[in-house]
Design a protein around this motif. Structure first.
Motif, PDB file in Angstrom:
ATOM      1  N   UNK A  92       0.862  -1.181   0.000  1.00  0.00           N
ATOM      2  CA  UNK A  92       0.000   0.000   0.000  1.00  0.00           C
ATOM      3  C   UNK A  92       0.898   1.230   0.000  1.00  0.00           C
ATOM      4  N   UNK A  93       0.273   2.407   0.010  1.00  0.00           N
ATOM      5  CA  UNK A  93       1.066   3.625  -0.117  1.00  0.00           C
ATOM      6  C   UNK A  93       2.021   3.799   1.069  1.00  0.00           C
ATOM      7  N   UNK A  94       1.535   3.504   2.256  1.00  0.00           N
ATOM      8  CA  UNK A  94       2.379   3.675   3.439  1.00  0.00           C
ATOM      9  C   UNK A  94       3.621   2.792   3.355  1.00  0.00           C
ATOM     10  N   UNK A  95       3.417   1.539   2.938  1.00  0.00           N
ATOM     11  CA  UNK A  95       4.542   0.604   2.865  1.00  0.00           C
ATOM     12  C   UNK A  95       5.584   1.083   1.851  1.00  0.00           C
ATOM     13  N   UNK A  96       5.102   1.512   0.684  1.00  0.00           N
ATOM     14  CA  UNK A  96       6.016   1.951  -0.375  1.00  0.00           C
ATOM     15  C   UNK A  96       6.791   3.204   0.059  1.00  0.00           C
ATOM     16  N   UNK A  97       6.097   4.122   0.726  1.00  0.00           N
ATOM     17  CA  UNK A  97       6.757   5.347   1.210  1.00  0.00           C
ATOM     18  C   UNK A  97       7.815   4.986   2.264  1.00  0.00           C
ATOM     19  N   UNK A 318      14.007 -12.686   7.164  1.00  0.00           N
ATOM     20  CA  UNK A 318      14.318 -12.364   5.760  1.00  0.00           C
ATOM     21  C   UNK A 318      13.059 -12.473   4.907  1.00  0.00           C
ATOM     22  N   UNK A 319      11.895 -12.142   5.492  1.00  0.00           N
ATOM     23  CA  UNK A 319      10.650 -12.235   4.709  1.00  0.00           C
ATOM     24  C   UNK A 319      10.047 -10.844   4.522  1.00  0.00           C
ATOM     25  N   UNK A 320       9.351 -10.368   5.553  1.00  0.00           N
ATOM     26  CA  UNK A 320       8.631  -9.100   5.408  1.00  0.00           C
ATOM     27  C   UNK A 320       8.765  -8.258   6.668  1.00  0.00           C
ATOM     28  N   UNK A 321       8.177  -7.065   6.640  1.00  0.00           N
ATOM     29  CA  UNK A 321       8.234  -6.166   7.795  1.00  0.00           C
ATOM     30  C   UNK A 321       7.285  -6.627   8.917  1.00  0.00           C
ATOM     31  N   UNK A 322       7.434  -5.963  10.090  1.00  0.00           N
ATOM     32  CA  UNK A 322       6.531  -6.148  11.240  1.00  0.00           C
ATOM     33  C   UNK A 322       6.416  -7.595  11.719  1.00  0.00           C
ATOM     34  N   UNK A 323       7.527  -8.302  11.793  1.00  0.00           N
ATOM     35  CA  UNK A 323       7.498  -9.687  12.267  1.00  0.00           C
ATOM     36  C   UNK A 323       7.764  -9.763  13.768  1.00  0.00           C
ATOM     37  N   UNK A 324       8.683  -8.930  14.257  1.00  0.00           N
ATOM     38  CA  UNK A 324       8.976  -8.912  15.694  1.00  0.00           C
ATOM     39  C   UNK A 324       8.357  -7.633  16.240  1.00  0.00           C
ATOM     40  N   UNK A 325       7.315  -7.817  17.036  1.00  0.00           N
ATOM     41  CA  UNK A 325       6.488  -6.694  17.460  1.00  0.00           C
ATOM     42  C   UNK A 325       6.464  -6.626  18.996  1.00  0.00           C
ATOM     43  N   UNK A 326       5.718  -5.645  19.523  1.00  0.00           N
ATOM     44  CA  UNK A 326       5.551  -5.550  20.970  1.00  0.00           C
ATOM     45  C   UNK A 326       4.929  -6.820  21.535  1.00  0.00           C
ATOM     46  N   UNK A 342      13.404  -5.796   5.197  1.00  0.00           N
ATOM     47  CA  UNK A 342      13.196  -4.394   5.546  1.00  0.00           C
ATOM     48  C   UNK A 342      12.141  -4.295   6.646  1.00  0.00           C
ATOM     49  N   UNK A 343      12.483  -3.624   7.723  1.00  0.00           N
ATOM     50  CA  UNK A 343      11.516  -3.344   8.793  1.00  0.00           C
ATOM     51  C   UNK A 343      10.939  -4.535   9.516  1.00  0.00           C
ATOM     52  N   UNK A 344      11.706  -5.628   9.747  1.00  0.00           N
ATOM     53  CA  UNK A 344      11.104  -6.787  10.424  1.00  0.00           C
ATOM     54  C   UNK A 344      10.852  -6.547  11.909  1.00  0.00           C
ATOM     55  N   UNK A 345      11.552  -5.571  12.510  1.00  0.00           N
ATOM     56  CA  UNK A 345      11.388  -5.292  13.943  1.00  0.00           C
ATOM     57  C   UNK A 345      10.676  -3.947  14.085  1.00  0.00           C
ATOM     58  N   UNK A 346       9.532  -3.912  14.759  1.00  0.00           N
ATOM     59  CA  UNK A 346       8.818  -2.640  14.916  1.00  0.00           C
ATOM     60  C   UNK A 346       9.570  -1.764  15.923  1.00  0.00           C
ATOM     61  N   UNK A 347       9.261  -0.453  15.922  1.00  0.00           N
ATOM     62  CA  UNK A 347      10.008   0.428  16.832  1.00  0.00           C
ATOM     63  C   UNK A 347       9.691   0.100  18.286  1.00  0.00           C
ATOM     64  N   UNK A 348       8.473  -0.361  18.548  1.00  0.00           N
ATOM     65  CA  UNK A 348       8.105  -0.766  19.915  1.00  0.00           C
ATOM     66  C   UNK A 348       8.969  -1.964  20.358  1.00  0.00           C
ATOM     67  N   UNK A 349       9.085  -2.947  19.466  1.00  0.00           N
ATOM     68  CA  UNK A 349       9.892  -4.124  19.792  1.00  0.00           C
ATOM     69  C   UNK A 349      11.356  -3.736  19.950  1.00  0.00           C
ATOM     70  N   UNK A 350      11.802  -2.801  19.130  1.00  0.00           N
ATOM     71  CA  UNK A 350      13.200  -2.348  19.163  1.00  0.00           C
ATOM     72  C   UNK A 350      13.586  -1.878  20.553  1.00  0.00           C
ATOM     73  N   UNK A 351      12.694  -1.081  21.157  1.00  0.00           N
ATOM     74  CA  UNK A 351      12.986  -0.537  22.488  1.00  0.00           C
ATOM     75  C   UNK A 351      13.117  -1.665  23.507  1.00  0.00           C
ATOM     76  N   UNK A 352      12.202  -2.624  23.402  1.00  0.00           N
ATOM     77  CA  UNK A 352      12.223  -3.748  24.332  1.00  0.00           C
ATOM     78  C   UNK A 352      13.491  -4.589  24.155  1.00  0.00           C
ATOM     79  N   UNK A 353      13.856  -4.856  22.900  1.00  0.00           N
ATOM     80  CA  UNK A 353      15.042  -5.683  22.637  1.00  0.00           C
ATOM     81  C   UNK A 353      16.295  -4.980  23.139  1.00  0.00           C
ATOM     82  N   UNK A 354      16.308  -3.647  22.948  1.00  0.00           N
ATOM     83  CA  UNK A 354      17.440  -2.845  23.383  1.00  0.00           C
ATOM     84  C   UNK A 354      17.616  -2.968  24.903  1.00  0.00           C
ATOM     85  N   UNK A 355      16.491  -2.828  25.621  1.00  0.00           N
ATOM     86  CA  UNK A 355      16.526  -2.944  27.087  1.00  0.00           C
ATOM     87  C   UNK A 355      17.068  -4.298  27.536  1.00  0.00           C
TER      88      UNK A 355
END
Ligand code: NAD
Length: 483
Positions: A92-97, A318-326, A342-355
């Motif tokens: 969709x448009x959001x994904x392409x952008x 190595x498939x699609x975005x939003x695979x590792x989420x909150x 591209x984008x397999x880890x959401x920003x919410x999950x990123x914070x948790x993984x970082x912690x």
């Protein structure tokens, strides 16, 4: 507006933060660590233009379907813009952008002189015949030409999820047919078959780049000790989600370097064997049974997504975005997550993984191998000569003279094989591989150095964003537009 995400807001109808908002959030986190002008940040972050087109497709059974497609050009600070074309039902448009923005930052991180772009057609390519795919690919190319969204100096597509060399060859053929006499026409798209102006090494480039990036990250004793791991790839337990172009090649190079594949997932399901899975045997099993499930000696997992939670050292989505989420990030056991997709880890999950101290090698660096080798292909197309063509034999003769002088000056004589190996001049495949390795290693050192500089405030993803932002900002500052 189509799909579940909304370009106007950050939140999709399903309640998740949209993909482009996640990319922007990561950008903002990095921008806050620079002292660059906020308006300049706004210019860099925003997507310059998006082209949405609907066109009819006559299916093989005579029915008509209206196809939705997009091309986003995120930044023209360098030209041409560059980015893959994806065929997937999620487009969709959001994904392409979002993906076009990631391309801008990725190109900057690895010093590829392109702006970012991305395209997509909202279809499940596996539900269409090759003839139907050919018709819609050629039609999309014509639509892109009509609006100047393709061309060797304007915007150059490449393969992505659901597309490959075949689709790129249709794009090149259509563009060349419609632009007769344009000398550089073949450079309108990369990822083409070698016989049609492609370059040796492009097919495996992204997976090989993923391997070089992981290997470099695993070579730092300090970083590996902090994770409780030894340096090197040998013996590391790896899980791969998605056995397409990127996932298969990443798995291949990792296992060749001694990694042990303990989990694999495809869309039909996932398999696990803590003693190791033979990649080629799994691929053969999938070819014959049409599924990776029920592979001898392996355990089937309940759901494909369960593979992400398998105990391992390196998890490679190595498939699609939003695979590792909150929702599932707390259950991830991997010590390293290598973002091949591209984008397999959401920003919410990123914070948790970082912690939790999980080491994430980010997509805006790690999967840049494709665009690096695409850049080499584009250079080959506009220079109209194969890499190595002028110098290879000259180099070989110089090495032969040197080896003979060594033999004459010492008692040593080389075996014919040693002699041939040592005297070999670099051909296209060797030059592409070494150029890719050098790029991935150099870029890793640059982003690691930025992370060290911002100790405690920047993870590797933020460091890669800072690296990109500073380079792009310089382009605008040198024009004298922004302070
Ligand atoms: P591909 O179409 O060759 O392979 C993707 C694979 O993932 C397919 O085999 C598909 O069946 C599988 N898959 C789909 N959904 C899945 C799921 N839920 N679980 C497990 N497997 C699933 O695509 P690709 O070119 O390998 O691209 C994969 C990712 O890498 C995408 O995010 C893409 O944007 C990114 N990427 C690709 C390139 C490139 O050069 N091809 C470059 C940079 C980034």
């Amino acid at each position: 507006m189509s799909g579940e995400t909304s370009m106007s807001g950050e939140i999709s109808m399903s309640g998740e933060i949209s993909f482009s908002a996640q990319v922007d959030r990561n950008f903002d986190k990095a921008a806050a660590l620079t002292d660059l002008d906020p308006l300049l940040m706004q210019q860099i972050k925003s997507c310059n233009c998006v082209y949405k087109v609907d066109f009819p497709l006559k299916r093989d059974d005579g029915s008509i379907q209206v196809i939705q497609a997009w091309r986003a050009e995120h930044s023209q600070h360098k030209l041409p813009t560059k980015g893959g074309i994806r065929y997937a039902p999620t487009v969709d448009e959001d994904e392409v952008v979002a993906l076009s923005a990631l391309m801008t930052y990725k190109c900057a991180v690895v010093d590829v002189p392109f702006g970012g772009a991305k395209g997509g057609i909202r279809i499940n390519p596996w539900s269409y015949s090759p003839d139907e795919l050919q018709r819609l690919t050629r039609r999309f190319t014509v639509e892109l030409m009509r609006k100047n969204f393709i061309g060797p100096g304007t915007d150059v597509p490449a393969p992505d999820f659901g597309t490959g060399a075949r689709e790129m060859s249709w794009i090149a053929d259509t563009y060349m047919t419609m632009s007769s006499g344009e000398l550089d026409a073949l450079a309108c798209v990369t990822g083409k078959p070698v016989a049609q102006g492609g370059i040796r090494g492009r097919t495996e480039a992204t997976g090989l780049g993923v391997f070089f990036g992981i290997a470099e990250a695993c070579s730092f004793e300090e970083d590996m000790t902090a994770l409780g791991l030894a340096t090197g790839i040998e013996g590391k337990r790896v899980v791969i989600q998605g056995l397409g172009n990127v996932g298969y090649h990443a798995a291949k190079f990792l296992t060749e370097a001694g990694a042990v594949l303990v989990g694999l997932a495809e869309y039909e399901g996932a398999i696990h064997n803590s003693q190791g899975l033979d990649l080629e045997a799994v691929m053969e099993h999938r070819r014959t049974t049409k599924s990776i499930l029920d592979f001898p000696g392996a355990k089937n997992l309940k759901r494909s997504v369960d593979v992400l939670e398998v105990d391992c050292d390196i998890l490679v989505p190595a498939a699609l975005e939003n695979q590792i989420t909150g929702e599932n990030s707390r259950r991830i056991k991997a010590k390293i997550i290598a973002e091949a997709a591209n984008g397999p880890v959401t920003s919410e999950a990123s914070e948790d993984l970082d912690e939790r101290g999980v080491f994430v090698i980010p997509d805006n660096y790690l999967n840049a191998g494709g665009v690096v080798v695409s850049y080499f292909e584009w250079l080959k197309n506009i220079s109209h000569v194969r890499f190595g063509r002028l110098g290879r034999r000259f180099e070989q003769q110089a090495y032969e003279r040197l080896l003979r002088s060594i033999e004459n000056a010492t008692d040593h004589s080389f075996t014919p094989k040693e002699f041939a190996d040592l005297a070999r001049g670099a051909d296209e495949a060797a030059l592409v591989r070494s150029g890719l390795e050098d790029t991935m290693v150099t870029a890793y050192h640059a982003i690691r150095e930025i992370r060290q500089r911002h100790q405690g405030k920047a993870d590797l993803r933020t460091a890669a964003f800072i690296c990109a932002i500073e380079k792009i900002a310089l382009c605008y500052q040198e024009l004298g537009i922004f302070p």
